[in-house]
Write a protein that holds these residues in place. Sequence first.
Motif, short mmCIF file in Angstrom:
data_model
loop_
_atom_site.label_atom_id
_atom_site.label_comp_id
_atom_site.label_asym_id
_atom_site.label_seq_id
_atom_site.Cartn_x
_atom_site.Cartn_y
_atom_site.Cartn_z
N TYR A 306 9.33 -10.70 -15.95
CA TYR A 306 9.69 -9.99 -17.40
C TYR A 306 10.09 -8.52 -17.26
CZ TYR A 306 9.57 -10.31 -22.35
OH TYR A 306 10.11 -10.49 -23.71
N TYR A 307 9.48 -7.80 -16.42
CA TYR A 307 9.93 -6.37 -16.58
C TYR A 307 11.23 -6.34 -15.80
CZ TYR A 307 9.93 -1.52 -14.66
OH TYR A 307 10.19 -0.33 -14.32
N GLU A 308 11.59 -6.97 -14.77
CA GLU A 308 12.87 -7.00 -14.08
C GLU A 308 14.01 -7.33 -15.04
OE1 GLU A 308 13.37 -9.03 -10.38
OE2 GLU A 308 11.57 -8.25 -9.38
N VAL A 309 13.71 -8.53 -15.80
CA VAL A 309 14.91 -8.89 -16.96
C VAL A 309 14.81 -8.06 -17.73
CG1 VAL A 309 15.11 -11.08 -18.46
CG2 VAL A 309 14.38 -11.34 -15.96
N MET A 310 14.01 -7.58 -18.31
CA MET A 310 14.13 -6.63 -19.49
C MET A 310 15.11 -5.47 -19.31
SD MET A 310 12.55 -6.42 -22.27
CE MET A 310 12.38 -4.89 -22.80
N ARG A 311 15.29 -5.09 -17.95
CA ARG A 311 16.36 -4.08 -17.56
C ARG A 311 17.75 -4.67 -17.87
NH1 ARG A 311 14.38 -2.69 -11.44
NH2 ARG A 311 14.85 -4.69 -11.52
N VAL A 312 17.83 -5.74 -17.88
CA VAL A 312 19.22 -6.44 -18.13
C VAL A 312 19.61 -6.52 -19.72
CG1 VAL A 312 20.66 -8.67 -17.71
CG2 VAL A 312 18.96 -7.83 -16.02
N ILE A 313 18.32 -6.73 -20.63
CA ILE A 313 18.45 -6.93 -21.82
C ILE A 313 18.43 -5.62 -22.61
CG2 ILE A 313 17.20 -7.94 -24.12
CD1 ILE A 313 18.64 -9.96 -22.03
N LYS A 314 17.54 -4.67 -22.44
CA LYS A 314 16.97 -3.63 -23.20
C LYS A 314 18.45 -2.63 -23.39
CE LYS A 314 13.45 -0.20 -23.51
NZ LYS A 314 12.17 0.34 -22.86
N GLY A 315 18.52 -2.29 -24.72
CA GLY A 315 19.59 -1.39 -25.27
C GLY A 315 20.80 -2.12 -25.22
N ILE A 316 21.16 -3.46 -25.01
CA ILE A 316 22.45 -4.31 -24.87
C ILE A 316 22.72 -4.99 -26.01
CG2 ILE A 316 23.75 -5.46 -23.55
CD1 ILE A 316 22.46 -4.52 -21.24
N ILE A 317 21.50 -5.76 -26.44
CA ILE A 317 21.66 -6.62 -27.44
C ILE A 317 21.30 -6.25 -28.62
CG2 ILE A 317 20.99 -9.18 -28.29
CD1 ILE A 317 22.23 -9.08 -25.32
#
Length: 430
Positions: A306-317
């Motif tokens: 979840y921590y790894e995936v958050m970097r792909v999502i955070k601040g983008i959506i």
Amino acid sequence: MTVQALLLTVPLLWMLAGLLPTHAAYYGREHTASMDNLLPSRFRPSSLTFYGIMFDAGSTGTRIHVYTFIQKDQAGLPVLDNEMYHAVKPGLSAYADIPEEGGNTVRQLLKVAKKTVPRSEWKKTPVVLKATAGLRLLPEHKARALLNEVHSVFDESPFFVPNNSVSLMNGTNEGILAWVTVNFLTGHLYAKTRKTVGILDLGGGSTQITFLPKFKKTVYFAPSDHIARFDMFNSTYELYTHSYLGNGLIAARLATLGALGADGLDWKVFTSSCLPKKFREDWTFGGLTYKVSGIPDGYAGYKLCYYEVMRVIKGIIHQPYEVKGSSIFYAFSYYYDRAVESGLIDGSRGGTIEVRDFKKRAKEVCNKMTKYRPISPFLCMDMTYITCLLKEGFGFKDNTVLQLTKKISNAETSWALGAMFDYFHHLNIH
């Protein structure tokens, strides 16, 4: 007439006849829709049945939809009778350096169309291809070479090739046309209320969210490029819609692994806590091959993933104002596929779940990777990404209802049917 035709006859007649109630949010500017203009003259057939061919060139596959329409009488309007669907993998983007081979995949699918459309109707039947995120992610010259090759294949086919028959579709249109398809098939576009359903589409290269806002705050606080208007027959609709390029499921895998746009693919190994510890293999996407691996001497599981995936999502959506409410969303494509693979829903019937169900199953899959590895070594990463996208990305509540479906009334839940409507009668999306 088939059962499906009976289900769809009344709504499509109303849509095409311009009898839709004016139920766009905030305003509904009336439009006059001349019955004579709904179909170009060459598509007012003398026969009872006519056809349209729509290609969906996605990032992980190319799909053909052959639609059968019925003209009940010369003065009447066509109704949808049937859809024939077939798909091949990989998608066109996998042939970025060998466009001729990409053209061959389209040529093979056209053989299916020839078996569906009677020979006498070939010259009257339009064939259209719209490419999505897979080609949008390619360098422009490579995408153009693929589209040119497809156009050559169309030109040698016996079908009618209209102007702009092969094109790269932008994300906004992708979301809107999928919304049109689902709300037409569910009957919401001809109901006497303003009730519609939102759509969530998760492809390989991009993801889309589209819904009709209930509150002015949603429009007021949204970025300007997240609001789109389109004219459909006798109403103007103002939708919240956005496509996130690079946030489709497969592109998100690359981003999670740190491989998106990386060089040195011949020798670099991309690792993740979202993969089984002993997993290691070459993985190909978009014509490139990546060496991917779990972390043999490290930790794996849901929390680290979840921590790894958050970097792909955070601040983008962007989080729309009203999705924290009680709206119902139809979710399809990879949302549906991964829910089936993880056992959340039945593959033949689909099902209704809540956002929290994705989270619960993601935890189970990630903490029992060995059990689920035969299904897919990426299942933990994919389920965690979907959970993160829904909760941390769009901001849905745990109890938000998702209707997971692949077909409605035997028609595919994708933008293709909406695109066919758009072709026969321009929706003027802006």
